[in-house]
Design an enzyme around this catalytic site. Sequence first.
Site, mmCIF file in Angstrom:
data_model
loop_
_atom_site.group_PDB
_atom_site.id
_atom_site.type_symbol
_atom_site.label_atom_id
_atom_site.label_comp_id
_atom_site.label_asym_id
_atom_site.label_seq_id
_atom_site.Cartn_x
_atom_site.Cartn_y
_atom_site.Cartn_z
ATOM 1 N N ASP A 127 43.081 57.323 44.466
ATOM 2 C CA ASP A 127 42.044 56.784 43.570
ATOM 3 C C ASP A 127 41.514 57.867 42.635
ATOM 4 O OD1 ASP A 127 42.482 54.654 45.169
ATOM 5 O OD2 ASP A 127 40.384 54.377 45.776
ATOM 6 N N ASP B 103 46.916 45.866 47.551
ATOM 7 C CA ASP B 103 46.620 47.183 48.113
ATOM 8 C C ASP B 103 47.386 47.386 49.422
ATOM 9 O OD1 ASP B 103 45.288 49.627 48.099
ATOM 10 O OD2 ASP B 103 43.371 48.725 47.559
HETATM 11 C C1 GLA Z 1 41.773 51.279 47.304
HETATM 12 C C2 GLA Z 1 42.370 51.206 45.904
HETATM 13 C C3 GLA Z 1 41.257 51.140 44.891
HETATM 14 C C4 GLA Z 1 40.368 49.928 45.149
HETATM 15 C C5 GLA Z 1 39.853 49.975 46.584
HETATM 16 C C6 GLA Z 1 39.169 48.688 46.975
HETATM 17 O O1 GLA Z 1 41.096 52.462 47.502
HETATM 18 O O2 GLA Z 1 43.210 52.301 45.663
HETATM 19 O O3 GLA Z 1 41.785 51.078 43.569
HETATM 20 O O4 GLA Z 1 41.110 48.767 44.916
HETATM 21 O O5 GLA Z 1 40.910 50.186 47.523
HETATM 22 O O6 GLA Z 1 38.709 48.685 48.320
#
Ligand code: GLA
Length: 415
Positions: A206, A148
């Site tokens: 997301d 990430d």
């Molecule tokens: C980000 C990513 C998500 C998930 C969260 C975890 O938002 O885009 O897919 O992995 O972090 O904290």
Amino acid sequence: MFRRLFFIIIAVLSIVNSKAQRNKLAPTPPMGYMTWNFYADQITEKDVRTIADAMVANGLVDAGYNYIFIDDGWQGGRDKKNNIIPDPVKFPSGIKALVDYVHLKGLKLGIYSDAAPLTCAGYTASYHFEEQDAGTFAGWGIDYLKYDYCNAPPDMETAKIRYKSIADALTHSGRNMVLGICEWGDRQPWLWGRSVGGSLWRIAGDIRDKWSSENDSLNIEKGGVGIMDAIRADADIAGFAGDGGWNDPDMLMVGLYGHKGPSSDLGGIGCTDVEYQSNMSLWCLLAAPLMVSCDVANMNEATKRILTNKNILAIDQDKLGKQAVRKINNNGWQVFVKPLENNETAIGILNTGKKAGKFETDLATLGLEGKYTTLNIWNNEIKKNQKKLSYTVGSHETVVLRLNNPDMPKVMSTK
Ligand code: GLA
């Protein structure tokens, strides 16, 4: 002198070779279960075992979903030697034991970290510990790393450097581990994701459990990314997918039904089964990684039917590795065309409108000359000698067809 030259040649060859090898780690889009939407950061080893058992029992493993991706929340800091460790309460037996358990079930295990000191949910991450953490993951037998980009600098150059440094560390570890880049499409990772050693890259923020943000601005994160918003981000970058690198529109919403958690934020109230079937159809046409994120231990029949349809999965996993191109996008209709190996083609007809409607076109206008046999993936209807498409499509439904031209030579891809 010759000795020096010899070592330089060996070093260059091994860099070229390791790059080539990284590109082969995900020859088709990875498929599996990702823990984030259902468990958020409360995932435990018990849950992972439950998921593995369920995936075997309900046919997901047989259908080809062969990863469990543990997302954020597994970390318990670092020990005295700075080795990253799992949370001892959530993972009392340690990650290695879990890897052994899922490997025995025919599954691979993925894990999560971040290119900064802390992850998005505030847990220990890998910046400055890339080599050490990659070595730890390799020692545990991990097969995949989702990496990430929270708490990291915004510019593209730094992102490239940080992703390359973790990819190199994974390579140095000596274990094959796929790298999933997760910087939400903010720095156009489709342009550089493959060259820094990634096998897939998120192309948007997301995803939420909803059809659409109904907001046409490009700031899709503001309104929350729905299924249609992810498609909007993905449709125009089709040319960057393939050859071991995939555009990732994020997890499948199929079967979540508004489950309270990360995917229910920003208007994620849930979708209908027709919309979930479109979610699956569009992800497969776009050669997307398929990451199930609902409660796999308690899936209903509709969810199971959508996720395990062999014909739709074959379109996603087709060895030619092409992402569908959106050929039509007007009057509420979107038509996607995906070349498949063996001179076949997949077509998706999506009705984005609020009412059912009839869609008609000549196949020649989609670039398909001649007569075709069509298989309708979702109802198994077969039509022969077709030069036209004529389908009634429900609101938010996607009709998916597999076309075969009996007059065309059958050429298998060599990949
Ligand atoms: C980000 C990513 C998500 C998930 C969260 C975890 O938002 O885009 O897919 O992995 O972090 O904290």
